[in-house]
Scaffold this motif. Structure first.
Motif, PDB file in Angstrom:
ATOM      1  N   TYR B  35       0.939  -1.088  -0.085  1.00  0.00           N
ATOM      2  CA  TYR B  35       0.088  -0.226   0.045  1.00  0.00           C
ATOM      3  C   TYR B  35       0.935   1.246   0.117  1.00  0.00           C
ATOM      4  O   TYR B  35       2.129   1.350   0.368  1.00  0.00           O
ATOM      5  N   GLN B  37       0.730   5.170   1.309  1.00  0.00           N
ATOM      6  CA  GLN B  37      -0.112   6.419   2.113  1.00  0.00           C
ATOM      7  C   GLN B  37       0.815   7.765   1.872  1.00  0.00           C
ATOM      8  O   GLN B  37       1.694   7.774   2.101  1.00  0.00           O
ATOM      9  N   GLY B  40      -2.438  13.222   0.877  1.00  0.00           N
ATOM     10  CA  GLY B  40      -3.486  13.788   0.148  1.00  0.00           C
ATOM     11  C   GLY B  40      -4.486  12.378  -0.122  1.00  0.00           C
ATOM     12  O   GLY B  40      -5.642  12.596  -0.279  1.00  0.00           O
ATOM     13  N   LEU B  43      -4.422   5.920   2.195  1.00  0.00           N
ATOM     14  CA  LEU B  43      -3.994   4.614   1.894  1.00  0.00           C
ATOM     15  C   LEU B  43      -4.364   4.065   0.790  1.00  0.00           C
ATOM     16  O   LEU B  43      -5.783   3.815   0.505  1.00  0.00           O
ATOM     17  N   PHE B  45      -4.089   0.811  -2.322  1.00  0.00           N
ATOM     18  CA  PHE B  45      -3.731  -0.484  -2.770  1.00  0.00           C
ATOM     19  C   PHE B  45      -2.689  -0.401  -3.827  1.00  0.00           C
ATOM     20  O   PHE B  45      -3.148   0.058  -4.835  1.00  0.00           O
ATOM     21  N   GLU B  48      -1.063  -7.308  -4.723  1.00  0.00           N
ATOM     22  CA  GLU B  48      -0.975  -8.273  -3.616  1.00  0.00           C
ATOM     23  C   GLU B  48      -0.211  -9.759  -4.449  1.00  0.00           C
ATOM     24  O   GLU B  48      -0.632  -9.831  -5.858  1.00  0.00           O
ATOM     25  N   LEU B  88       4.604   6.889   2.395  1.00  0.00           N
ATOM     26  CA  LEU B  88       5.148   5.842   3.404  1.00  0.00           C
ATOM     27  C   LEU B  88       4.583   4.620   2.436  1.00  0.00           C
ATOM     28  O   LEU B  88       3.272   4.559   2.156  1.00  0.00           O
ATOM     29  N   LEU B  90       3.593   0.519   2.701  1.00  0.00           N
ATOM     30  CA  LEU B  90       3.494  -0.072   3.706  1.00  0.00           C
ATOM     31  C   LEU B  90       3.318  -1.536   3.023  1.00  0.00           C
ATOM     32  O   LEU B  90       2.568  -1.923   2.048  1.00  0.00           O
ATOM     33  N   PHE B 106       0.322  -5.463   9.326  1.00  0.00           N
ATOM     34  CA  PHE B 106       0.944  -4.442   8.689  1.00  0.00           C
ATOM     35  C   PHE B 106       2.507  -4.199   9.069  1.00  0.00           C
ATOM     36  O   PHE B 106       2.754  -4.336  10.285  1.00  0.00           O
ATOM     37  N   GLY B 107       3.476  -3.782   8.434  1.00  0.00           N
ATOM     38  CA  GLY B 107       4.865  -3.635   9.036  1.00  0.00           C
ATOM     39  C   GLY B 107       4.550  -2.050   9.246  1.00  0.00           C
ATOM     40  O   GLY B 107       3.587  -1.371   9.102  1.00  0.00           O
ATOM     41  N   GLN B 108       5.890  -1.511   9.519  1.00  0.00           N
ATOM     42  CA  GLN B 108       6.093  -0.297  10.066  1.00  0.00           C
ATOM     43  C   GLN B 108       6.099   0.881   8.862  1.00  0.00           C
ATOM     44  O   GLN B 108       5.998   2.031   9.043  1.00  0.00           O
TER      45      GLN B 108
END
Lengths: 110, 115
Positions: B35, B37, B40, B43, B45, B48, B88, B90, B106-108
């Protein structure tokens, strides 16, 4: 994609219950209702999910309306650590991924 | 057990460069999603992967690509970086793909800044 509507922000006092509403009038029969939250500077964190019946876990409860067009996430005793953005997401057969809206920013006052 | 690990945590790149981000899912999880982020757009997608195959793709240009290895670790690559790619990124892992009745971890995230 099925959409959800949440208030932009809510405030709560510490140690009081919090009810976070979510409207999803276009939900389909196969859509699960998921809640995630995102604390500042962290990735989203799973909170709870359900299909038709109310659900409880160690973090929260999920109350689902009988017609499934709305749901409420219940935090039984808010703590300062619960301050986060809470996302209500419909996750079903029509898509293979979580679709995040803008969520509700929850502030918790001591 | 260890959570989802994303590396690096922070990255600064110049416009026009390319970047590769890595994600190690929770042990035993075979589905990895990515994802983006931004303030504006929120999040969004990206794609996958499950068992080394891309199952689903979001609405992003072809400059964004990914892959998954046999050990379920995943990488995403962004070529010809633009300022708007600052975000960011994710990664989330789950036991099964399209996990409607399961949770994603989720990771950081990796904070990418394009200058």
């Amino acid at each position: 994609d099925a959409k959800t509507t949440q208030p932009n922000s809510m405030e709560s006092n510490e140690e009081e219950p919090v009810h976070l509403p979510c409207n999803h009038s276009t939900i389909s029969g196969t859509d699960y209702i998921h809640w995630y939250r995102q604390l500042p500077s962290q990735g989203p964190e799973y909170v709870i999910h359900g299909l038709t019946s109310n659900v409880n876990n160690r973090m929260a409860s999920l109350a689902i309306a009988e017609d499934r067009k709305s749901s409420t996430l219940i935090l039984h005793r808010a703590t300062l650590r619960d301050a986060a953005v809470y996302y209500c997401i419909l996750y079903g057969g029509s898509q293979g991924n979580l679709i995040f809206g803008k969520g509700t920013k929850l502030s918790v006052k001591p | 057990k260890a959570g989802v690990t994303q590396t690096p945590r922070y990255l600064i790149k110049t416009r026009g460069q390319q970047v590769t981000l890595s994600c190690s899912p929770i042990s035993g999880h075979r589905s990895v999603s990515w994802y983006q982020q931004t303030p504006g757009q929120g999040l969004q997608f990206l794609f996958e992967y499950f068992s080394e195959t891309q199952r689903n793709k979001g609405n992003f240009p072809g400059r964004f690509s990914g892959r998954q290895f046999s050990n379920s670790r995943s990488e995403m690559n962004v070529s010809t970086l633009e300022l708007g790619d600052s975000a960011l990124y994710l990664c989330a892992s789950s036991l099964q793909p399209g996990g409607m009745n399961t949770e994603a971890f989720f990771g950081q995230g990796t904070r990418l800044t394009v200058v």
